[in-house]
Design a protein around this motif. Structure first.
Motif, short mmCIF file in Angstrom:
data_model
loop_
_atom_site.label_atom_id
_atom_site.label_comp_id
_atom_site.label_asym_id
_atom_site.label_seq_id
_atom_site.Cartn_x
_atom_site.Cartn_y
_atom_site.Cartn_z
N ASN A 181 10.93 58.07 79.25
CA ASN A 181 11.55 56.79 79.27
C ASN A 181 12.70 56.48 80.55
O ASN A 181 13.33 57.32 80.65
CB ASN A 181 12.15 56.16 78.09
CG ASN A 181 11.17 55.82 77.17
OD1 ASN A 181 9.81 55.69 77.42
ND2 ASN A 181 11.49 56.15 75.65
N TYR B 143 1.70 53.26 75.54
CA TYR B 143 2.97 52.60 75.78
C TYR B 143 3.55 52.50 74.28
O TYR B 143 4.69 52.73 74.16
CB TYR B 143 2.55 51.25 76.53
CG TYR B 143 4.06 50.44 76.37
CD1 TYR B 143 5.20 50.82 76.94
CD2 TYR B 143 3.93 49.00 75.73
CE1 TYR B 143 6.35 50.11 76.95
CE2 TYR B 143 5.25 48.25 75.82
CZ TYR B 143 6.21 48.78 76.22
OH TYR B 143 7.41 48.04 76.32
N SER C 11 10.84 56.05 71.17
CA SER C 11 12.17 55.66 71.51
C SER C 11 12.82 55.34 70.34
O SER C 11 14.13 55.40 70.04
CB SER C 11 11.93 54.52 72.54
OG SER C 11 11.62 55.10 73.62
N ARG D 179 5.28 55.54 73.21
CA ARG D 179 6.50 55.80 73.79
C ARG D 179 7.72 54.67 73.20
O ARG D 179 8.58 55.34 72.97
CB ARG D 179 6.44 55.29 75.31
CG ARG D 179 6.73 56.61 76.50
CD ARG D 179 6.75 56.30 77.75
NE ARG D 179 7.18 54.70 77.98
CZ ARG D 179 6.47 54.29 78.87
NH1 ARG D 179 5.48 54.43 79.30
NH2 ARG D 179 6.86 53.07 79.46
N THR E 27 6.89 60.89 67.63
CA THR E 27 5.35 60.22 68.25
C THR E 27 4.82 59.67 66.96
O THR E 27 5.06 60.00 65.76
CB THR E 27 4.55 61.04 69.03
OG1 THR E 27 4.17 62.39 68.06
CG2 THR E 27 5.15 61.78 70.08
N SER F 104 9.29 53.74 83.06
CA SER F 104 8.50 54.94 82.97
C SER F 104 8.97 55.92 84.18
O SER F 104 8.84 55.20 85.48
CB SER F 104 7.11 55.19 82.83
OG SER F 104 6.80 54.41 81.69
#
Length: 493
Positions: free
Chosen positions: A192, A471, A478, A474, A483, A199
């Motif tokens: 990130n 995406y 975050s 990600r 994940t 990215s």
């Protein structure tokens, strides 16, 4: 050179047969782990660790002379990054309680059960993955310096091609930093950037045939462009040594800030950017007519002039940074010459969000034009300045998570300007509109994953408004630290 770093384990036990048993279990059930050494007492272990790099230490608790507890206490002082596992007999539970105070990763009873050791090793691997991600990020941000010999541990290839991809506008100035995150796909590492709309890619030199990094990144660029109004990518023509990556990352961010044009998709080379000249306009000269109109209270003509300025900036491919300078000057002029108009920090935060999410420059200048309706709309908007109104907006968001929930579309739905809706959201929710939408989407995604263990991640992504599964993963990581796949596995354990 290995393309994947193997975590290294060191074993300490006064019984050679125990060392052999643990070694055999690791070799058979955890082949991704490398055994780098062993010792039959604490002093030998400490001596060997000076030259034997280890990530995991497996130690018996009770040994002649110094105990395993003495060893771990010393290791935590000398090698704080090593994760520790204790093994011991049934009769030594008091030792085990003392070990827990040392924050060891696990305590296993002898005789060692292979499945239990395998489970513990995998748990420690997951923790090491997170620690490695943080370390890589710290290196790239230059929060931490490492000798070249240690870089291979975190960046196993000698050289990397680099690329930065940005969806829509530059990062918001008033939004806190999103959690760092680095993870791998088949060929490269992805991090990130300054937020989840950005990215940073590292592609090993050996996977790029004939130096054609653009071809490799083309599909990535297309995928990243999904759900984006426009996308900017800056990539390198040449590979760079791992020790240079921190400087290259910061250079890419600066180049992105320097060349991003609102509403225009671009693919640029880092080396070309350093020598090129960006398009600029004389901002003070361009707004001189608008300033005269505002001074003379010709509001309708001023609104039209703002729209014309937007068209001129779009046609000239003026960068976002230059556009921001023009917007700030226009706001200053409006504040000076328009009755009932005032500009404060809440307006500033709202405009910041509009700049980040806008898909074309005309939308921004249309919003500026609409601000001149402030006096006319003031009474109407004051009625909306309430927690009850924001609750209605929140309910709308929760019920439409699979749809386009941009600030622009949502404000249009409620008949309110983007600036004012963003301002109200910050006032009552203490969070930006876009961050609230992300929070609700990830919360719903977690609920879907909790309720159906067989659901496909791509289906979850679409259900909460993300067409790009990569995406979505990600953003999920975050916000949660793991994940979607790891979240599912964690729930099953």
């Amino acid at each position: 050179m290995n393309t994947k770093y193997k975590y290294k384990v060191f074993i300490v036990d006064d019984e050679p047969i125990s060392i052999q048993l643990i070694s055999n279990i690791i070799k058979m059930y955890c082949p991704e782990i490398e055994i780098v050494g062993s010792a039959d007492n604490v002093l030998k272990c400490l001596e060997k660790l000076k030259t034997c790099e280890a990530d995991i230490l497996i130690s018996d608790i009770r040994m002649p002379g110094l105990s395993g507890i003495d060893l771990i206490s010393k290791v935590k002082q000398l090698y704080p990054d090593i994760l520790n596992i204790f093994v011991s007999g049934y009769r030594e539970f008091e030792y085990a309680k003392a070990a827990m105070k040392l924050d060891v990763e696990d305590y296993l009873l002898k005789p060692i059960v292979p499945s239990e050791l395998k489970k513990t090793i995998h748990k420690v691997e997951e923790k090491l993955d997170i620690l490695f991600q943080k370390k890589r990020t710290a290196i790239l941000y230059e929060r931490e310096q490492l000798e070249n010999d240690n870089l291979e541990k975190y960046f196993p290839h000698e050289k990397y091609y680099v690329a930065i991809i940005r969806k829509n506008g530059l990062p918001k100035r008033f939004i806190g930093k999103i959690q760092d995150s680095i993870f791998k796909n088949k060929y490269n590492m992805v991090m990130n950037g300054r937020d989840v709309m950005e990215s940073f890619y590292l592609v090993p030199e050996e996977v790029v045939s004939n130096g054609n990094i653009r071809q490799i990144m083309k599909n990535t660029y297309i995928r990243e462009s999904q759900n984006a109004g426009y996308t900017t990518m800056i990539l390198s023509k040449n590979p760079y040594y791992a020790r240079e990556l921190g400087n290259i990352y910061r250079t890419l961010c600066k180049m992105l800030d320097f060349y991003l044009v609102i509403g225009k998709s671009q693919i640029l080379y880092l080396e070309d950017c350093e020598d090129s000249v960006q398009n600029t306009l004389s901002i003070r000269g361009e707004v001189s007519k608008l300033e005269w109109l505002l001074e003379n209270k010709k509001i309708e003509q001023a609104k039209a002039e703002i729209i014309c300025l937007g068209n001129k900036f779009r046609n000239a491919d003026v960068t976002q940074r230059e556009t921001e300078k023009a917007i700030n000057l226009i706001l200053v002029l409006m504040n000076q010459h328009v009755d009932e108009f005032s500009w404060n920090i809440q307006n500033e935060v709202a405009m910041d969000e509009i700049l980040c999410g806008a898909t074309n420059i005309n939308d921004i200048f249309m919003e500026l034009s609409n601000l001149l309706n402030h006096a006319e709309l003031k009474n109407k908007e004051e009625k909306l300045d309430s927690s009850e109104f924001i609750q209605k907006v929140k309910e709308y968001i929760v019920n439409h998570l699979s749809e386009d929930l941009s600030l622009k579309n949502t404000s249009k739905k409620f008949g309110i300007s983007q600036t004012y809706l963003g301002q109200l959201f910050n006032k009552y929710q203490k969070v930006s509109f876009s961050n609230y939408v992300i929070e609700m989407r990830i919360q719903r995604a977690k609920e879907l994953l909790d309720n159906d263990k067989e659901i496909l991640i791509k289906d979850v992504a679409k259900s909460v408004g993300y067409q790009d599964q990569f995406y979505f993963s990600r953003v999920f990581r975050s916000m949660t630290g793991i994940t979607p796949t790891d979240y599912i596995n964690k729930g099953e354990n």
